[in-house]
Design an enzyme around this catalytic site. Structure first.
Site, PDB file in Angstrom:
ATOM      1  N   GLN A 484       0.856  -1.193   0.000  1.00  0.00           N
ATOM      2  CA  GLN A 484       0.000   0.000   0.000  1.00  0.00           C
ATOM      3  C   GLN A 484       0.890   1.240   0.000  1.00  0.00           C
ATOM      4  O   GLN A 484       1.656   1.469   0.936  1.00  0.00           O
ATOM      5  CB  GLN A 484      -0.896  -0.018   1.233  1.00  0.00           C
ATOM      6  CG  GLN A 484      -1.817   1.173   1.360  1.00  0.00           C
ATOM      7  CD  GLN A 484      -2.783   1.030   2.523  1.00  0.00           C
ATOM      8  OE1 GLN A 484      -3.792   0.347   2.428  1.00  0.00           O
ATOM      9  NE2 GLN A 484      -2.454   1.644   3.640  1.00  0.00           N
ATOM     10  N   SER A 487       1.743   6.645   2.378  1.00  0.00           N
ATOM     11  CA  SER A 487       2.532   7.603   3.157  1.00  0.00           C
ATOM     12  C   SER A 487       3.624   8.251   2.305  1.00  0.00           C
ATOM     13  O   SER A 487       4.228   7.612   1.441  1.00  0.00           O
ATOM     14  CB  SER A 487       3.177   6.909   4.355  1.00  0.00           C
ATOM     15  OG  SER A 487       2.193   6.464   5.257  1.00  0.00           O
ATOM     16  N   GLU A 602     -12.326  -3.019   5.138  1.00  0.00           N
ATOM     17  CA  GLU A 602     -11.760  -3.724   6.286  1.00  0.00           C
ATOM     18  C   GLU A 602     -12.844  -4.092   7.293  1.00  0.00           C
ATOM     19  O   GLU A 602     -12.765  -5.121   7.969  1.00  0.00           O
ATOM     20  CB  GLU A 602     -10.691  -2.859   6.947  1.00  0.00           C
ATOM     21  CG  GLU A 602      -9.992  -3.525   8.113  1.00  0.00           C
ATOM     22  CD  GLU A 602      -8.970  -2.619   8.767  1.00  0.00           C
ATOM     23  OE1 GLU A 602      -8.504  -2.969   9.864  1.00  0.00           O
ATOM     24  OE2 GLU A 602      -8.657  -1.562   8.206  1.00  0.00           O
ATOM     25  N   GLU A 722      -0.701   9.174  18.694  1.00  0.00           N
ATOM     26  CA  GLU A 722      -1.294  10.513  18.681  1.00  0.00           C
ATOM     27  C   GLU A 722      -2.356  10.634  17.599  1.00  0.00           C
ATOM     28  O   GLU A 722      -3.421  11.234  17.818  1.00  0.00           O
ATOM     29  CB  GLU A 722      -0.194  11.564  18.463  1.00  0.00           C
ATOM     30  CG  GLU A 722       0.729  11.771  19.655  1.00  0.00           C
ATOM     31  CD  GLU A 722       1.690  10.615  19.875  1.00  0.00           C
ATOM     32  OE1 GLU A 722       2.190  10.465  21.001  1.00  0.00           O
ATOM     33  OE2 GLU A 722       1.932   9.845  18.906  1.00  0.00           O
TER      34      GLU A 722
END
Length: 738
Positions: A484, A487, A602, A722
């Site tokens: 995938q 990023s 998913e 985070e």
């Protein structure tokens, strides 16, 4: 709702909430604290009994509602969330303990009293009451208890007494000669606590009870009430930070506040799951019951005071006033945690149980039409006779290796079962669990596509016939590997800010730019790539999804060596790499929509609940006697980690049951991911702490060191903590983004 799962349980919870709302329990507590301390039942007790809430778990023939212990847990959790004053908790603990001996005429008569509104309390063996004349007809109870919740309000005591090495149980009427209650000034202003003295009390009714189960009932229901308290802290803090403004905006828009609020929700969800599991485990074998009960003591009772303090921290000074309800919840949390006993003892109990194995989270499958099970069993019978030659490009295990067995399973739709035929079998949650059960029964590893588990389904769902004809079978058979490509160096977890440029050229698109942290790109044949096709469009517009040949011209993959020495992640460079129009997934400009659909795909998959395995490393250290400190310290560490892992598994089990009930996907997935990230870090740290100086050795010879250095794989790969907390705060709790 803290523990409610089914529609009926939600309705039951709403009944309790509505009742509490009419009775304004917190205000009642303030006005009547002295009476409540002295055991005076609240004026609404008769109405509570008339609604059937006190006897919801008792059989109908003894005056109860014929419900389950799960139903009782809903009532207790909601009473904790509403902070109902009075003796509800000690009374239902007593009747639940007694109900295990139901069927005997004497016991049934006592249960009728409880169903009719009688109050009670349980006195466990640690209170050291002694039975004199144990072998004769003149049986007398003697001794003084420690602090007993509900001692002043109780009309009946269910008492464990030591008879030599044995423990025997009796029911004693409060008015019996020789019974004296010394009322104490309790931290909880909403109910009584005291010491009970038995001075040669002879008016006793013997009852056959299981001592271990009776103690487990006490901790389980106490943990359920604590879960309700924690949930109130979470809900109240969330509501407050949404409405409280500073610097011209709600404080819930500040990231630090968002993260703290999200952490409090995680505490609440884990507490509810662990407490629910403790109730679920009451009739398990003793070791499993200990596993569940000790886990609840640590995860719910052990976190209640912390939750109240966190709620106070988010409120600021207003939460520190007498007028605010928070201190009433804080007081109940203090009382519940204190009566449960030191967390160290629960860590030790759970660690000792975990040495024998993890908590069992087998999914209770409802009755189903046997035709589906028979169909998949016949396929798996054939598959069991075949082998996979292996190895795969991503490992050498039966779950990923290609070969005749994998081909049969793929061609039968059993590799990606939720997908439409012929690639899957359109399996819903129940069918997927049955299939997993059959895989286990046949001793066959359930096939995996690695990262392709998240990538291939969107290709199967949105791909053209030509794309599917080329790509589907090799992916499902494990012959071609996918990665995938989302990023980027400057985007990180903010996928929408990517900058890789896809420029229209004759017959297709030319890609220029870089992707990073791409798992197993160096092993992959194909990649799902999100690129920017319209640089002038908004952040979420002008994005397109491409199916990229990872061996094509202009594609360069450079593995990134990690601190552990492994190289599972990669930089991928695109230098005028060409992608034909035939390999665009969907339409140009639909990239962001397809990205969201990738996440939605998913959600079609449902996995059985497996132990997360964080405790195995510590368990192995203990069994090999490799701990540097004391064995007890290591066992306690195992208990701490086991409690959190089991709570996450319990949360996942609850989500699975909700899915089987036809309910939509809830927040548990997001919460579990964040909780698991924190657990990965803490479990690795515990292992290093236990082995002591051995942790100074290199990763090649010291596995805990290798695991510690590999932690980023787990806590960054799925999105940093985070980012996960941001997601919980904004998408689950609804806190403002700005």
């Amino acid at each position: 709702m803290p523990v409610a799962l089914t529609a009926d349980q939600v309705a039951l919870a709403e009944t309790v909430t509505g009742f509490a709302g009419r009775r304004t329990g917190r205000e009642y507590t303030r006005k009547n604290a002295e009476d409540l301390e002295n055991g005076v039942r609240p004026e609404f007790w008769a109405e509570l009994v008339a609604l059937g809430l006190v006897g919801v778990h008792l059989r109908e023939d003894v005056g109860g509602q014929g419900g389950t212990l799960d139903d009782l847990a809903v009532v207790v959790a909601e009473s904790g969330r509403a902070l109902l004053p009075g003796p509800l908790l000690p009374t239902v603990v007593a009747s639940t303990v007694l109900a295990s001996a139901a069927g005997e005429e004497t016991v049934d008569a006592l249960l009728r009293k409880f169903a009719g509104g009688a109050t009670g309390a349980v006195i466990l063996p640690e209170h050291a009451i002694v039975l004199d004349g144990a072998l004769g007809d003149d049986q007398r109870l003697t001794g003084e208890t420690g602090l007993v919740l509900g001692a002043a309000s109780a009309e009946m005591f269910v008492v464990a007494a030591a008879a030599g090495e044995d423990i025997r149980w009796f029911v004693v009427d409060r008015t019996a000669t020789g019974v004296e209650v010394d009322v104490k000034d309790g931290a909880d202003l909403g109910r009584d606590i005291g010491v009970v003295r038995f001075a040669s009390v002879s008016s006793v009714v013997p009852v056959p009870l299981d001592t271990e189960r009776s103690a487990a009932v006490t901790v389980a229901l106490s943990a359920v009430e604590a879960a309700g308290v924690i949930r109130w802290c979470s809900d109240t803090a969330t509501d407050y930070v949404k409405s409280r403004t500073q610097f011209g905006r709600p404080i819930g828009a500040f990231q630090a506040v968002q993260h703290r609020t999200a952490q409090l929700l995680i505490t609440a969800e884990l507490a509810a799951a662990a407490a629910w599991d403790a109730v679920r485990g009451l009739d398990d074998d003793p070791r499993q019951r200990t596993h569940a009960g000790a886990g609840a003591a640590l995860t719910s009772l052990g976190k209640a005071v912390h939750a109240a303090v966190e709620c106070l921290g988010l409120h600021g000074a207003i939460g520190f006033t007498w007028e605010h309800d928070l201190h009433l919840y804080w007081r109940r949390a203090i009382s519940l945690a204190a009566l449960a006993g030191p967390v160290e003892s629960w860590e030790m109990r759970l660690g000792a149980a975990a040495l024998y194995g993890p908590r069992n989270f087998a999914v209770p499958l409802p009755e189903e039409d046997s035709s589906f099970r028979e169909h998949v069993s016949e396929i798996l019978d054939r598959a069991a006779a075949l082998d996979n030659q292996g190895p795969s490009k991503i490992g050498d295990t039966d779950s990923v290796n290609p070969g005749p067995r994998r081909t049969l399973l793929a061609d039968s739709g059993l590799v990606s079962p939720p997908m439409a035929k012929p690639y899957g079998i359109e399996a819903g949650p129940l069918e997927q669990l049955i299939l997993q059960d059959e895989y286990d029964r046949h001793g066959i590893a359930q096939p995996s596509m690695g990262i392709g588990q998240w990538v291939v389904p969107i290709v199967l769902h949105r791909g053209t016939p030509e794309q599917l004809a080329r790509l589907a079978a090799p992916a499902l058979r494990g012959e071609e590997i996918w990665c995938q490509l989302f990023s980027e160096p400057e985007a990180g977890s903010d996928v929408a800010s990517l900058s890789l440029r896809a420029t229209r050229v004759d017959g297709g698109w030319e890609l220029n730019g870089q992707k990073i942290w791409t798992t197993l790109a160096h092993r992959s044949d194909w990649g799902l790539l999100l690129g920017r096709t319209d640089p002038d469009a908004g952040r979420h517009q002008g994005l397109t999804m491409f199916l990229v040949d990872m061996h094509g011209d202009g594609v360069t993959v450079r593995p990134i060596t990690q601190a552990s020495g492994d190289a599972e992640f990669n930089e991928v460079f695109f230098d005028s790499a060409f992608v034909p129009d035939s390999m665009v997934l969907g339409e140009p400009g639909q990239g962001w929509t397809l990205t969201l659909e990738t996440l939605a795909q998913e959600r079609l998959f449902i996995g059985g609940v497996r132990d997360p395995g964080h405790n195995k490393r510590i368990k192995d250290i203990i069994e090999r006697e490799e701990y540097a400190g004391s064995r007890n310290a290591a066992v306690r560490a195992l208990g701490r980690i086991s409690a959190r892992g089991a709570a996450i598994s319990a949360m996942n089990l609850r989500e699975t049951i909700r899915r089987l009930d036809g309910q939509p996907v809830g927040p548990a997935t997001s919460v579990a991911k964040a909780a698991a990230s924190m657990l990965h870090t803490d479990a690795a740290a515990e292992a290093l702490n236990i082995i002591g100086p051995a942790g100074a050795l290199g990763e090649a010879v010291c596995e805990p060191v290798h695991h510690e250095l590999d932690i980023p794989t787990w806590i960054i790969g799925g999105g940093t903590l985070e980012i996960q907390l941001n997601t919980i705060a904004t998408l689950v709790l609804g806190l403002p983004r700005k």
